[in-house]
Design a protein around this motif. Sequence first.
Motif, PDB file in Angstrom:
ATOM      1  N   PHE A 186       1.854   2.312  -3.471  1.00 21.26           N
ATOM      2  CA  PHE A 186       0.669   2.183  -4.451  1.00 21.26           C
ATOM      3  C   PHE A 186       0.844   3.219  -5.231  1.00 21.26           C
ATOM      4  O   PHE A 186       0.583   3.130  -6.645  1.00 21.26           O
TER       5      PHE A 186
ATOM      6  N   ALA B  19       0.724  -1.305  -0.089  1.00 21.15           N
ATOM      7  CA  ALA B  19       0.098  -0.050  -0.077  1.00 21.15           C
ATOM      8  C   ALA B  19       1.137   1.105   0.142  1.00 21.15           C
ATOM      9  O   ALA B  19       0.504   2.316  -0.550  1.00 21.15           O
TER      10      ALA B  19
ATOM     11  N   LEU C  76      -7.355  -2.268  -2.706  1.00 20.54           N
ATOM     12  CA  LEU C  76      -6.619  -0.895  -3.232  1.00 20.54           C
ATOM     13  C   LEU C  76      -6.000  -1.148  -4.566  1.00 20.54           C
ATOM     14  O   LEU C  76      -6.138  -0.279  -5.377  1.00 20.54           O
TER      15      LEU C  76
ATOM     16  N   GLN D 286      -7.445  -1.193  -8.206  1.00 25.05           N
ATOM     17  CA  GLN D 286      -7.970   0.086  -9.243  1.00 25.05           C
ATOM     18  C   GLN D 286      -7.015  -0.026 -10.267  1.00 25.05           C
ATOM     19  O   GLN D 286      -7.218   0.800 -11.328  1.00 25.05           O
TER      20      GLN D 286
ATOM     21  N   ASP E  35      -4.262  -5.580   0.726  1.00 24.09           N
ATOM     22  CA  ASP E  35      -4.109  -4.520  -0.089  1.00 24.09           C
ATOM     23  C   ASP E  35      -4.682  -4.871  -1.598  1.00 24.09           C
ATOM     24  O   ASP E  35      -4.417  -3.931  -2.484  1.00 24.09           O
TER      25      ASP E  35
END
Length: 292
Positions: A14, A11, A45, A48, A42
């Motif tokens: 990212f 994360a 997240l 995406q 994670d």
Amino acid sequence: MRTAVVTASYANDFERCRLLCESMDLRLKGDWVHYLLVAPVDVTLFRQLEGPDRKVISESDLLPWWLRAVPDPTTAGRRKLWISPYSLPLRGWQAQQLRRLALARHIDEPVMFAVDSDVVFLRDFDPANLWQGNRLTLYRREGAIGQRMRSNHLEWLAHSDRLLGIGPFSLPANDYINTLIAWRTDTARALLDHIEALHGRNWVRAIIRTRQFSECLIYGRFVDEVLKGEGHVASPDGLCHVLWFEDSYTRDINGLRHFMNDMAAHQIGIGVQSFVGHDLTDIRNIVLERAA
């Protein structure tokens, strides 16, 4: 042949990984699929970043159930530790190495092109160029590891001695570590099989008996010292221009410009290690300057 581009991330990286993906979609040519290997927490997240050529894989689908992430109490939970009954707690960068090795038993692509999440592609590149006939390019700097190193190369060499049943190593030793390297998938599988046959246990357990290990050294020495180079052709030309140490350039955008200007003609991207401390906005800005 299709290439599996492999990035293990988390994360806190990212946004760096997002920039990597943007540059990859622009610069990477040919037939490839990008695997993002992350901890279970994670997955949402990183989804995406998914698309037709990019997939997120949870480490829970790759690693044994008994190796699990827990909050690191020394960082108030901002980072994690990986605990197991068979080792001292591991850091995230160590768990990421294990994910990359484990992926070999889960994919069909013949080559795994490892790309760290802090890499940015600056030049067009087709991963098919990693092949020379039926042999894959193996990054190797001959005699680059000496007695005085700024990292734990000597401990990593000693670990690979024990793990692979080779050695003892002698200095100067070959270095196989870079942030853009290619592995044959069948060779990576053979490596895991070799470790398990030699130690009589799961390969993860064998590796994490100590926390001082490098998957790049393990793979490189397996190819050269166990397989005697089979299926590979060595090259000292690292594809990534890497900023490893915070004192190499001034820690501002001008330092990054000087760093980028030192790229060699054969290099296709830069890698600014996240622990060096350069601002991501500055990195993105110099990439935009380069594209202008």
